[in-house]
Design an enzyme around this catalytic site. Structure first.
Site, PDB file in Angstrom:
ATOM      1  N   ARG A 139    -120.994 -87.510  67.836  1.00  0.00           N
ATOM      2  CA  ARG A 139    -122.086 -86.555  67.855  1.00  0.00           C
ATOM      3  C   ARG A 139    -123.138 -87.463  66.837  1.00  0.00           C
ATOM      4  NH1 ARG A 139    -120.382 -80.790  66.629  1.00  0.00           N
ATOM      5  NH2 ARG A 139    -118.792 -81.215  68.123  1.00  0.00           N
ATOM      6  N   LYS A 185    -123.180 -92.492  75.774  1.00  0.00           N
ATOM      7  CA  LYS A 185    -122.083 -92.040  76.206  1.00  0.00           C
ATOM      8  C   LYS A 185    -120.787 -92.773  75.363  1.00  0.00           C
ATOM      9  CE  LYS A 185    -123.180 -91.573  81.033  1.00  0.00           C
ATOM     10  NZ  LYS A 185    -122.997 -92.170  82.433  1.00  0.00           N
ATOM     11  N   GLY A 186    -119.715 -91.933  75.220  1.00  0.00           N
ATOM     12  CA  GLY A 186    -118.689 -92.337  74.146  1.00  0.00           C
ATOM     13  C   GLY A 186    -118.833 -92.383  72.917  1.00  0.00           C
ATOM     14  N   VAL A 187    -120.197 -92.262  72.334  1.00  0.00           N
ATOM     15  CA  VAL A 187    -120.546 -92.196  70.916  1.00  0.00           C
ATOM     16  C   VAL A 187    -120.510 -90.942  70.372  1.00  0.00           C
ATOM     17  CG1 VAL A 187    -122.792 -92.962  69.411  1.00  0.00           C
ATOM     18  CG2 VAL A 187    -121.976 -94.338  71.548  1.00  0.00           C
ATOM     19  N   ASP A 204    -110.184 -91.409  78.340  1.00  0.00           N
ATOM     20  CA  ASP A 204    -111.444 -90.894  77.883  1.00  0.00           C
ATOM     21  C   ASP A 204    -111.533 -89.664  78.607  1.00  0.00           C
ATOM     22  OD1 ASP A 204    -113.907 -90.356  76.771  1.00  0.00           O
ATOM     23  OD2 ASP A 204    -114.856 -91.209  78.541  1.00  0.00           O
ATOM     24  N   LEU A 205    -112.179 -88.598  78.308  1.00  0.00           N
ATOM     25  CA  LEU A 205    -112.341 -87.279  78.694  1.00  0.00           C
ATOM     26  C   LEU A 205    -113.695 -87.087  79.657  1.00  0.00           C
ATOM     27  CD1 LEU A 205    -111.322 -84.431  79.372  1.00  0.00           C
ATOM     28  CD2 LEU A 205    -112.688 -83.839  77.234  1.00  0.00           C
ATOM     29  N   ASP A 206    -114.853 -87.097  78.857  1.00  0.00           N
ATOM     30  CA  ASP A 206    -116.083 -86.631  79.251  1.00  0.00           C
ATOM     31  C   ASP A 206    -116.589 -87.790  80.301  1.00  0.00           C
ATOM     32  OD1 ASP A 206    -116.567 -84.339  77.691  1.00  0.00           O
ATOM     33  OD2 ASP A 206    -117.037 -85.718  76.192  1.00  0.00           O
ATOM     34  N   THR A 244    -118.622 -83.556  82.354  1.00  0.00           N
ATOM     35  CA  THR A 244    -119.284 -82.872  81.171  1.00  0.00           C
ATOM     36  C   THR A 244    -120.381 -83.778  80.597  1.00  0.00           C
ATOM     37  OG1 THR A 244    -117.150 -83.571  80.061  1.00  0.00           O
ATOM     38  CG2 THR A 244    -117.658 -81.041  80.117  1.00  0.00           C
ATOM     39  N   SER A 279    -110.636 -89.473  73.043  1.00  0.00           N
ATOM     40  CA  SER A 279    -112.031 -88.970  73.447  1.00  0.00           C
ATOM     41  C   SER A 279    -112.788 -88.823  71.960  1.00  0.00           C
ATOM     42  CB  SER A 279    -112.089 -87.639  73.901  1.00  0.00           C
ATOM     43  OG  SER A 279    -113.181 -87.099  73.822  1.00  0.00           O
ATOM     44  N   ALA A 280    -114.080 -89.139  72.170  1.00  0.00           N
ATOM     45  CA  ALA A 280    -114.872 -89.235  70.923  1.00  0.00           C
ATOM     46  C   ALA A 280    -115.066 -87.596  70.533  1.00  0.00           C
ATOM     47  CB  ALA A 280    -116.335 -90.182  71.103  1.00  0.00           C
ATOM     48  N   SER A 281    -114.924 -86.749  71.590  1.00  0.00           N
ATOM     49  CA  SER A 281    -115.371 -85.400  71.534  1.00  0.00           C
ATOM     50  C   SER A 281    -114.631 -84.488  70.737  1.00  0.00           C
ATOM     51  CB  SER A 281    -115.871 -84.852  72.844  1.00  0.00           C
ATOM     52  OG  SER A 281    -116.023 -83.585  72.674  1.00  0.00           O
ATOM     53  N   LYS A 282    -115.301 -83.883  69.812  1.00  0.00           N
ATOM     54  CA  LYS A 282    -114.330 -82.888  69.138  1.00  0.00           C
ATOM     55  C   LYS A 282    -114.318 -81.676  69.834  1.00  0.00           C
ATOM     56  CE  LYS A 282    -116.063 -84.406  64.431  1.00  0.00           C
ATOM     57  NZ  LYS A 282    -116.978 -84.140  63.423  1.00  0.00           N
ATOM     58  N   ASN A 283    -114.751 -81.596  70.934  1.00  0.00           N
ATOM     59  CA  ASN A 283    -114.775 -80.440  71.820  1.00  0.00           C
ATOM     60  C   ASN A 283    -113.590 -80.572  72.835  1.00  0.00           C
ATOM     61  OD1 ASN A 283    -116.775 -78.552  71.089  1.00  0.00           O
ATOM     62  ND2 ASN A 283    -118.062 -80.121  71.538  1.00  0.00           N
ATOM     63  N   GLU A 324    -112.143 -95.461  81.233  1.00  0.00           N
ATOM     64  CA  GLU A 324    -113.447 -95.277  80.437  1.00  0.00           C
ATOM     65  C   GLU A 324    -114.657 -95.359  81.268  1.00  0.00           C
ATOM     66  OE1 GLU A 324    -115.369 -94.574  78.029  1.00  0.00           O
ATOM     67  OE2 GLU A 324    -113.713 -94.245  76.378  1.00  0.00           O
ATOM     68  N   ASP A 325    -115.796 -94.507  81.177  1.00  0.00           N
ATOM     69  CA  ASP A 325    -116.920 -94.327  81.668  1.00  0.00           C
ATOM     70  C   ASP A 325    -117.984 -94.974  80.831  1.00  0.00           C
ATOM     71  OD1 ASP A 325    -117.053 -92.005  80.148  1.00  0.00           O
ATOM     72  OD2 ASP A 325    -118.721 -91.250  81.198  1.00  0.00           O
ATOM     73  N   LYS A 328    -116.176 -94.906  68.843  1.00  0.00           N
ATOM     74  CA  LYS A 328    -116.058 -95.882  69.685  1.00  0.00           C
ATOM     75  C   LYS A 328    -117.597 -96.889  69.574  1.00  0.00           C
ATOM     76  CE  LYS A 328    -113.634 -93.295  73.244  1.00  0.00           C
ATOM     77  NZ  LYS A 328    -113.490 -92.555  74.251  1.00  0.00           N
TER      78      LYS A 328
HETATM   79  C1  BG6 Z   1    -118.038 -88.337  74.130  1.00  0.00           C
HETATM   80  C2  BG6 Z   1    -119.376 -88.221  75.070  1.00  0.00           C
HETATM   81  O1  BG6 Z   1    -116.804 -87.955  74.712  1.00  0.00           O
HETATM   82  O2  BG6 Z   1    -118.063 -87.431  72.947  1.00  0.00           O
HETATM   83  C3  BG6 Z   1    -120.539 -88.069  74.151  1.00  0.00           C
HETATM   84  O3  BG6 Z   1    -119.339 -89.231  75.907  1.00  0.00           O
HETATM   85  C4  BG6 Z   1    -120.462 -87.187  73.039  1.00  0.00           C
HETATM   86  O4  BG6 Z   1    -121.741 -87.999  74.802  1.00  0.00           O
HETATM   87  C5  BG6 Z   1    -119.299 -87.475  72.197  1.00  0.00           C
HETATM   88  O5  BG6 Z   1    -121.515 -87.335  72.145  1.00  0.00           O
HETATM   89  C6  BG6 Z   1    -119.057 -86.315  71.008  1.00  0.00           C
HETATM   90  O6  BG6 Z   1    -118.838 -85.017  71.768  1.00  0.00           O
HETATM   91  P1  BG6 Z   1    -118.845 -83.738  70.710  1.00  0.00           P
HETATM   92  O7  BG6 Z   1    -118.317 -82.811  71.562  1.00  0.00           O
HETATM   93  O8  BG6 Z   1    -117.791 -83.889  69.521  1.00  0.00           O
HETATM   94  O9  BG6 Z   1    -120.126 -83.536  70.399  1.00  0.00           O
HETATM   95 MG    MG Z   2    -116.933 -90.753  78.655  1.00  0.00          MG
END
Ligand code: BG6
Ligand code: MG
Length: 217
Positions: free
Chosen positions: A48, A44-46, A8-10, A16, A113-117, A168-169, A144
């Site tokens: 956007r 967390k992990g969920v 996982d990243l964040d 972050t 990672s769940a994050s698009k960033n 994972e956190d 997730k």
């Molecule tokens: C996860 C974070 O890695 O990514 C969440 O733990 C965040 O807090 C999710 O909402 C989605 O991230 P993003 O960057 O796509 O908004």
């Molecule tokens: Mg995380």
């Protein structure tokens, strides 16, 4: 046999998670409410959109589809402002060294990672070259705790789920790993990350060698 690591990243590699929290809190306050640190664990992990659904529910605000979409954009803008200055120096204790050691040892490495960033953050940190595959919020349909992101990560590095160790956190991420049939190291406490096989407060507390030896006993 563990032959691959899925990260996982964040909150695992980079600090972050706190910026996501701040941006969500600003969003909740805009809706006339707030949420607790304990509720933040549920974010967390969920993804956007799933996170915003929870924030709307907690604040009891009434939000139509258009407003919902606008809030998703606004939350991301706030988050992007906060992460502008992120660099390798924001790596969580021992995380960059841990990744470098795993890479040097020939362990296959994927991001889950769940994050698009996530790809942008990895670039800012100068870590992209350490990853054999990157699966992020842009590559999955199910967030997730669904295991899709880790199943795709394992497949991308050519391994079966049982050959992968997830880091994972978040409780959603631990559940995703276990549902997917992977072993899981929780970065956090056994109280918040129930179900992980081992817990550390940061990757710097262990080494890839030690973990592989432990899981391959
Ligand atoms: C996860 C974070 O890695 O990514 C969440 O733990 C965040 O807090 C999710 O909402 C989605 O991230 P993003 O960057 O796509 O908004
Ligand atoms: Mg995380």
């Amino acid at each position: 046999m563990i032959r691959g690591f899925l990260f996982d990243l964040d909150g695992v590699i980079v600090d972050t998670a706190v910026f996501h929290f701040q941006a969500w809190r600003r969003c909740a306050q805009k809706l006339g409410g707030d949420f607790t640190e304990a509720q933040n664990e549920e974010l967390k992990g969920v993804s956007r959109a799933d996170s915003l659904k929870k924030v709307v529910e907690w604040t009891k605000a009434s939000v139509n589809t258009e407003e919902f979409e606008a809030l998703l954009v606004e939350k991301n803008e706030w988050y992007l402002e906060l992460v502008q200055e992120v660099s390798e120096a924001d790596g969580l204790p021992g995380a960059v060294t841990f990744l470098e050691q795993a890479h040097a040892q020939g362990i296959k490495i994927a991001l889950g990672s769940a994050s698009k960033n996530a790809p942008m953050i990895l670039n800012k940190m100068g870590l992209t070259h350490l990853f054999d595959a990157i699966i992020d919020g842009n590559n999955v349909i199910n967030g997730k705790p669904h295991p899709e992101v880790f199943l795709k990560g394992a497949a991308a590095i050519g391994l079966d789920p049982e050959e992968c160790l997830v880091f994972e956190d978040s409780i959603a991420g631990v559940q995703a790993a276990k549902t997917g049939g992977m072993s899981c190291v929780g970065i956090g406490t056994p109280e918040t990350l129930e179900g992980a096989d081992l817990h550390f407060t940061a990757l710097g507390e262990t080494t890839p060698k030690e973990l592989v030896a432990c899981f391959n006993m």
